[in-house]
Design a protein around this motif. Structure first.
Motif, mmCIF file in Angstrom:
data_model
loop_
_atom_site.group_PDB
_atom_site.id
_atom_site.type_symbol
_atom_site.label_atom_id
_atom_site.label_comp_id
_atom_site.label_asym_id
_atom_site.label_seq_id
_atom_site.Cartn_x
_atom_site.Cartn_y
_atom_site.Cartn_z
ATOM 1 N N MET A 1 0.833 -1.177 0.022
ATOM 2 C CA MET A 1 0.241 -0.036 0.097
ATOM 3 C C MET A 1 0.853 1.222 0.074
ATOM 4 N N SER A 2 0.588 2.092 -0.779
ATOM 5 C CA SER A 2 1.401 3.315 -0.942
ATOM 6 C C SER A 2 1.131 4.355 0.098
ATOM 7 N N PHE A 3 1.896 5.267 0.527
ATOM 8 C CA PHE A 3 1.548 6.289 1.541
ATOM 9 C C PHE A 3 0.438 7.149 1.349
ATOM 10 N N ASP A 4 0.259 7.508 -0.121
ATOM 11 C CA ASP A 4 -1.115 8.097 -0.435
ATOM 12 C C ASP A 4 -2.409 7.318 -0.165
ATOM 13 N N GLU A 5 -2.364 6.077 -0.282
ATOM 14 C CA GLU A 5 -3.374 5.371 -0.111
ATOM 15 C C GLU A 5 -3.860 5.255 1.283
ATOM 16 N N GLU A 6 -2.770 5.043 1.978
ATOM 17 C CA GLU A 6 -2.674 4.662 3.441
ATOM 18 C C GLU A 6 -3.431 6.012 4.035
ATOM 19 N N TRP A 7 -2.743 7.224 3.656
ATOM 20 C CA TRP A 7 -3.224 8.519 4.043
ATOM 21 C C TRP A 7 -4.833 8.795 3.957
ATOM 22 N N ALA A 8 -5.060 8.467 2.674
ATOM 23 C CA ALA A 8 -6.368 8.522 2.278
ATOM 24 C C ALA A 8 -7.390 7.882 3.272
ATOM 25 N N GLY A 9 -7.149 6.628 3.466
ATOM 26 C CA GLY A 9 -7.719 5.739 4.499
ATOM 27 C C GLY A 9 -7.966 6.287 5.676
ATOM 28 N N LEU A 10 -6.614 6.706 6.226
ATOM 29 C CA LEU A 10 -6.784 7.421 7.423
ATOM 30 C C LEU A 10 -7.505 8.492 7.536
ATOM 31 N N LYS A 11 -7.633 9.491 6.530
ATOM 32 C CA LYS A 11 -8.457 10.573 6.536
ATOM 33 C C LYS A 11 -9.977 10.244 6.598
ATOM 34 N N SER A 12 -10.307 9.247 5.890
ATOM 35 C CA SER A 12 -11.634 9.098 5.684
ATOM 36 C C SER A 12 -12.210 8.237 6.956
ATOM 37 N N ALA A 13 -11.134 7.490 7.918
ATOM 38 C CA ALA A 13 -11.746 6.910 9.125
ATOM 39 C C ALA A 13 -11.795 7.838 10.031
ATOM 40 N N ALA A 14 -10.748 8.865 9.998
ATOM 41 C CA ALA A 14 -10.846 9.915 10.878
ATOM 42 C C ALA A 14 -12.191 10.704 10.871
ATOM 43 N N SER A 15 -12.650 10.982 9.620
ATOM 44 C CA SER A 15 -13.829 11.785 9.097
ATOM 45 C C SER A 15 -15.119 11.059 9.787
ATOM 46 N N ASP A 16 -14.948 9.544 9.552
ATOM 47 C CA ASP A 16 -16.228 8.899 9.797
ATOM 48 C C ASP A 16 -16.328 9.026 11.379
ATOM 49 N N ARG A 17 -15.200 9.088 12.146
ATOM 50 C CA ARG A 17 -15.222 9.034 13.616
ATOM 51 C C ARG A 17 -15.738 10.498 13.966
ATOM 52 N N GLN A 18 -15.456 11.408 13.227
ATOM 53 C CA GLN A 18 -15.693 12.730 13.599
ATOM 54 C C GLN A 18 -17.096 13.085 13.488
ATOM 55 N N SER A 19 -17.771 12.552 12.584
ATOM 56 C CA SER A 19 -18.896 12.880 12.007
ATOM 57 C C SER A 19 -19.892 12.320 13.303
ATOM 58 N N ALA A 20 -19.450 11.172 13.997
ATOM 59 C CA ALA A 20 -20.246 10.424 14.960
ATOM 60 C C ALA A 20 -19.952 11.104 16.253
ATOM 61 N N MET A 21 -19.136 12.054 16.589
ATOM 62 C CA MET A 21 -19.064 12.771 17.575
ATOM 63 C C MET A 21 -19.382 14.253 17.619
ATOM 64 N N ARG A 22 -20.061 14.669 18.491
ATOM 65 C CA ARG A 22 -20.458 16.127 18.750
ATOM 66 C C ARG A 22 -20.071 16.510 20.247
ATOM 67 N N LEU A 23 -19.101 17.463 20.274
ATOM 68 C CA LEU A 23 -18.691 18.157 21.232
ATOM 69 C C LEU A 23 -18.825 19.752 21.419
ATOM 70 N N ASN A 24 -18.847 20.227 22.527
ATOM 71 C CA ASN A 24 -18.986 21.830 22.598
ATOM 72 C C ASN A 24 -20.358 22.345 22.180
ATOM 73 N N GLN A 25 -21.365 21.397 22.443
ATOM 74 C CA GLN A 25 -22.790 21.793 22.484
ATOM 75 C C GLN A 25 -23.433 21.623 23.775
#
Length: 146
Positions: free
Chosen positions: A1-25
């Motif tokens: 797996m190339s760095f760009d593919e791994e990086w895209a996967g990590l960004k996608s996973a982080a985005s999924d986690r972030q949309s499920a979490m709501r803070l500061n409200q």
């Protein structure tokens, strides 16, 4: 797996986690659903945090620089024969700067909490005095009406 593919996967996973979490409200009307907020801090709480920040600042002053002299000595010895000496000297200087920054932050926290505690104590005294005067005025008004 190339760095760009791994990086895209990590960004996608982080985005999924972030949309499920709501803070500061909070719920409308406050954190407990009522008309008032639910944050309460007592003088003891402020004093404890301020005291911890002060103690941390003191420890950073002593423990944070415990290797300063030996690191500078090692850097001086290594500078004669190796490029590593200059790098070690730079690391020691940056470490010292960062410890100072942390000490300043701890002092700021401690001082601010001391100020906040004292300011709120003064506010409480003023409010209590105003209530006493209001009760006194009410008593005079009632007697004047009789």
């Amino acid at each position: 797996m190339s760095f760009d593919e791994e990086w895209a996967g990590l960004k996608s996973a982080a985005s999924d986690r972030q949309s499920a979490m709501r803070l500061n409200q909070a719920a409308p009307g406050g954190g407990n659903g009522g008309t008032q907020g639910d944050l309460e801090v007592g003088h003891e709480d402020l004093a404890a945090v301020g005291d911890a920040a002060f103690k941390l600042r003191q420890r950073l002053g002593t423990d944070g620089d415990h290797a300063k002299a030996s690191t500078h000595e090692a850097a001086g010895s290594l500078k004669k024969d190796f490029a590593l000496g200059a790098a070690l000297s730079t690391v020691a200087e940056k470490w010292h700067e960062q410890v100072g920054t942390l000490q300043d932050a701890c002092a700021h926290i401690s001082n601010h909490l001391d100020y906040t505690r004292n300011a709120h104590t003064g506010d409480e005294h003023w409010i209590a005095t105003q209530f006493k005067f209001a009760q006194l005025d009410k008593g005079f008004e009632e007697r004047a009406q009789h």
